[in-house]
Design an enzyme around this catalytic site. Structure first.
Site, PDB file in Angstrom:
ATOM      1  N   SER A  11      50.563 -11.838 -55.986  1.00 34.81           N
ATOM      2  CA  SER A  11      51.032 -13.215 -55.308  1.00 34.81           C
ATOM      3  C   SER A  11      49.959 -13.830 -54.122  1.00 34.81           C
ATOM      4  O   SER A  11      49.563 -12.703 -53.327  1.00 34.81           O
ATOM      5  CB  SER A  11      52.330 -12.450 -54.484  1.00 34.81           C
ATOM      6  OG  SER A  11      52.526 -13.484 -53.356  1.00 34.81           O
ATOM      7  N   HIS A  36      50.877 -15.832 -59.095  1.00 32.10           N
ATOM      8  CA  HIS A  36      52.271 -15.853 -58.367  1.00 32.10           C
ATOM      9  C   HIS A  36      52.014 -16.791 -57.269  1.00 32.10           C
ATOM     10  O   HIS A  36      51.383 -16.263 -56.302  1.00 32.10           O
ATOM     11  CB  HIS A  36      52.935 -14.460 -58.328  1.00 32.10           C
ATOM     12  CG  HIS A  36      54.438 -14.588 -57.893  1.00 32.10           C
ATOM     13  ND1 HIS A  36      55.433 -14.813 -58.781  1.00 32.10           N
ATOM     14  CD2 HIS A  36      55.010 -14.334 -56.429  1.00 32.10           C
ATOM     15  CE1 HIS A  36      56.396 -14.702 -58.037  1.00 32.10           C
ATOM     16  NE2 HIS A  36      56.076 -14.528 -56.923  1.00 32.10           N
ATOM     17  N   ASP A  38      54.145 -18.437 -54.043  1.00 32.50           N
ATOM     18  CA  ASP A  38      55.538 -18.193 -53.372  1.00 32.50           C
ATOM     19  C   ASP A  38      55.448 -19.474 -52.635  1.00 32.50           C
ATOM     20  O   ASP A  38      54.855 -19.652 -51.468  1.00 32.50           O
ATOM     21  CB  ASP A  38      55.361 -16.976 -52.651  1.00 32.50           C
ATOM     22  CG  ASP A  38      55.647 -15.726 -53.324  1.00 32.50           C
ATOM     23  OD1 ASP A  38      56.524 -15.728 -54.090  1.00 32.50           O
ATOM     24  OD2 ASP A  38      54.707 -14.847 -53.154  1.00 32.50           O
ATOM     25  N   MET A  40      58.076 -21.283 -49.849  1.00 28.44           N
ATOM     26  CA  MET A  40      59.065 -21.002 -48.932  1.00 28.44           C
ATOM     27  C   MET A  40      59.061 -22.232 -48.123  1.00 28.44           C
ATOM     28  O   MET A  40      58.057 -22.705 -47.328  1.00 28.44           O
ATOM     29  CB  MET A  40      58.737 -19.891 -48.152  1.00 28.44           C
ATOM     30  CG  MET A  40      58.350 -18.408 -48.904  1.00 28.44           C
ATOM     31  SD  MET A  40      58.112 -16.993 -47.816  1.00 28.44           S
ATOM     32  CE  MET A  40      57.678 -15.892 -49.090  1.00 28.44           C
ATOM     33  N   HIS A  69      57.210 -19.188 -57.774  1.00 31.67           N
ATOM     34  CA  HIS A  69      58.599 -18.980 -57.155  1.00 31.67           C
ATOM     35  C   HIS A  69      59.143 -19.588 -55.995  1.00 31.67           C
ATOM     36  O   HIS A  69      58.580 -19.672 -54.910  1.00 31.67           O
ATOM     37  CB  HIS A  69      58.301 -17.354 -56.680  1.00 31.67           C
ATOM     38  CG  HIS A  69      59.604 -16.632 -56.184  1.00 31.67           C
ATOM     39  ND1 HIS A  69      59.294 -15.727 -55.565  1.00 31.67           N
ATOM     40  CD2 HIS A  69      60.710 -17.034 -55.902  1.00 31.67           C
ATOM     41  CE1 HIS A  69      60.425 -14.971 -55.235  1.00 31.67           C
ATOM     42  NE2 HIS A  69      61.223 -16.015 -55.450  1.00 31.67           N
ATOM     43  N   MET A  71      61.500 -20.714 -53.267  1.00 30.60           N
ATOM     44  CA  MET A  71      62.408 -20.164 -52.222  1.00 30.60           C
ATOM     45  C   MET A  71      62.696 -21.224 -51.514  1.00 30.60           C
ATOM     46  O   MET A  71      62.423 -21.406 -50.105  1.00 30.60           O
ATOM     47  CB  MET A  71      61.723 -18.812 -51.490  1.00 30.60           C
ATOM     48  CG  MET A  71      61.578 -17.855 -52.443  1.00 30.60           C
ATOM     49  SD  MET A  71      60.624 -16.446 -51.673  1.00 30.60           S
ATOM     50  CE  MET A  71      59.095 -16.786 -52.329  1.00 30.60           C
ATOM     51  N   MET A 140      64.190  -9.414 -57.333  1.00 27.34           N
ATOM     52  CA  MET A 140      63.567  -8.989 -56.263  1.00 27.34           C
ATOM     53  C   MET A 140      63.890  -7.660 -55.588  1.00 27.34           C
ATOM     54  O   MET A 140      64.974  -7.247 -55.622  1.00 27.34           O
ATOM     55  CB  MET A 140      64.121 -10.010 -54.902  1.00 27.34           C
ATOM     56  CG  MET A 140      63.946 -11.485 -55.242  1.00 27.34           C
ATOM     57  SD  MET A 140      62.303 -11.792 -55.490  1.00 27.34           S
ATOM     58  CE  MET A 140      61.495 -11.367 -53.693  1.00 27.34           C
ATOM     59  N   GLY A 145      60.957 -13.853 -48.454  1.00 25.14           N
ATOM     60  CA  GLY A 145      60.460 -14.420 -47.117  1.00 25.14           C
ATOM     61  C   GLY A 145      59.103 -14.030 -46.604  1.00 25.14           C
ATOM     62  O   GLY A 145      58.599 -14.691 -46.083  1.00 25.14           O
ATOM     63  N   ASP A 178      59.606  -8.288 -57.913  1.00 29.65           N
ATOM     64  CA  ASP A 178      58.823  -8.859 -57.003  1.00 29.65           C
ATOM     65  C   ASP A 178      59.235  -8.286 -55.648  1.00 29.65           C
ATOM     66  O   ASP A 178      60.387  -8.261 -55.284  1.00 29.65           O
ATOM     67  CB  ASP A 178      59.078 -10.478 -56.989  1.00 29.65           C
ATOM     68  CG  ASP A 178      58.119 -11.063 -55.975  1.00 29.65           C
ATOM     69  OD1 ASP A 178      57.374 -10.349 -55.454  1.00 29.65           O
ATOM     70  OD2 ASP A 178      58.422 -12.342 -55.841  1.00 29.65           O
ATOM     71  N   GLY A 179      58.181  -7.541 -55.053  1.00 27.97           N
ATOM     72  CA  GLY A 179      58.457  -7.096 -53.765  1.00 27.97           C
ATOM     73  C   GLY A 179      58.153  -5.593 -53.602  1.00 27.97           C
ATOM     74  O   GLY A 179      58.937  -4.719 -54.165  1.00 27.97           O
TER      75      GLY A 179
HETATM   76  C1  DX5 Z   1      58.403 -12.295 -50.986  1.00 26.96           C
HETATM   77  C2  DX5 Z   1      57.633 -12.964 -52.141  1.00 26.96           C
HETATM   78  C3  DX5 Z   1      56.597 -11.810 -52.772  1.00 26.96           C
HETATM   79  C4  DX5 Z   1      55.805 -11.387 -51.938  1.00 26.96           C
HETATM   80  C5  DX5 Z   1      55.326 -10.018 -52.615  1.00 26.96           C
HETATM   81  O1  DX5 Z   1      59.568 -13.196 -50.570  1.00 26.96           O
HETATM   82  O2  DX5 Z   1      58.311 -13.499 -53.116  1.00 26.96           O
HETATM   83  O3  DX5 Z   1      56.095 -12.490 -53.877  1.00 26.96           O
HETATM   84  O4  DX5 Z   1      54.499 -12.068 -51.637  1.00 26.96           O
HETATM   85  O5  DX5 Z   1      54.421  -9.357 -51.565  1.00 26.96           O
HETATM   86  P1  DX5 Z   1      54.362  -7.748 -51.371  1.00 26.96           P
HETATM   87  O6  DX5 Z   1      53.811  -7.373 -52.822  1.00 26.96           O
HETATM   88  O7  DX5 Z   1      53.473  -7.442 -50.581  1.00 26.96           O
HETATM   89  O8  DX5 Z   1      55.653  -7.115 -51.408  1.00 26.96           O
HETATM   90 ZN    ZN Z   2      57.557 -14.278 -55.133  1.00 28.89          ZN
END
Ligand code: DX5
Ligand code: ZN
Length: 227
Positions: A11, A36, A38, A40, A69, A71, A140, A145, A178-179
């Protein structure tokens, strides 16, 4: 079961954004299968990251598929922009779309694989009537976030439940987690049925990205041999 074909998806949330192109190139050279991405919006989730412009900017560096992804809320308006910016997979949260079936179709119509994302408290029943429209299920294992949060262990049962649904469907649907994924818990996620693993801090937080990805692959190998 499609368990052997593991994919690792760094990510970029934890990457150095001042050097994003090089960071993307670096993790691909280190063995990443996907990038990946992200997105937001400071509305659906309490953080603000990057949009289609940045996706387009990393596109020349991304010789593996870009896994977007979302969000964000609403979802549909922004989907075509990401498809044009080079996304190959686009996932969204069912709570963020008024018409989930329509959004899934929109993503496929734009030429991308469509994914549905489940927060820790979001039930899997959103899948009940759309298994034929889903290419990827993302579980997740943190609340979305922020990067660097701890893995929520109850995600393992949810991964297993999603795996049962996929196997019962007989469809080629990827199961991503993810997470909080690290070399020391990735094996458990694989044993539960995941085949695609997002990792932000565990890869970009390490200077040695080759070593970070190698340790994950070794853990995955041990999980399949031990299973
Ligand atoms: C969280 C994201 C993840 C995040 C994962 O909201 O969707 O993709 O970047 O990061 P790590 O692996 O550090 O938990
Ligand atoms: Zn993500």
């Amino acid at each position: 079961m499609a368990g052997k074909d593991f994919r690792i998806a760094p990510s970029i949330l934890s990457a150095d954004f001042a050097r994003l192109g090089e960071e993307v190139r670096g993790v691909i050279a280190a063995g990443a299968d996907l990038i990946h991405f992200d997105v937001m919006d400071n509305h659906y989730v309490p953080n603000l990251t990057v949009g289609p412009l940045v996706c387009e900017a990393i596109r020349p560096f991304a010789t593996v598929p870009i896994d977007v992804h979302l969000m964000v809320k609403p979802v549909d308006r922004i989907v075509p922009d990401f498809a044009k910016a080079g996304a190959r997979i686009i996932s969204f949260h069912p709570e963020a779309s008024e018409h989930i079936d329509r959004t899934l179709s929109l993503i496929r119509d734009e030429g991308c694989k469509a994914g549905l994302v489940f927060n820790p408290a979001t039930p899997l029943f959103y899948l009940d009537h759309v298994m034929d429209k889903v290419d990827l299920i993302l579980i997740m294992s943190v609340n979305p976030g922020f990067g660097g949060q701890s893995f929520i262990a109850s995600a393992l049962d949810k991964i297993a439940a999603a795996r049962r649904r996929i196997d019962a469907s007989g469809r080629d649907i990827w199961l991503e987690v993810d997470g909080g994924i690290k070399a020391d818990n990735i094996g458990k996620a694989a044993a539960a049925g995941a085949d695609t693993f997002v990792a932000g801090s565990a890869i970009f937080g390490e200077k040695d990205r080759v070593g970070a990805i190698r340790r994950m692959r070794e853990a995955l190998k041990r999980a399949t041999i031990g299973a």
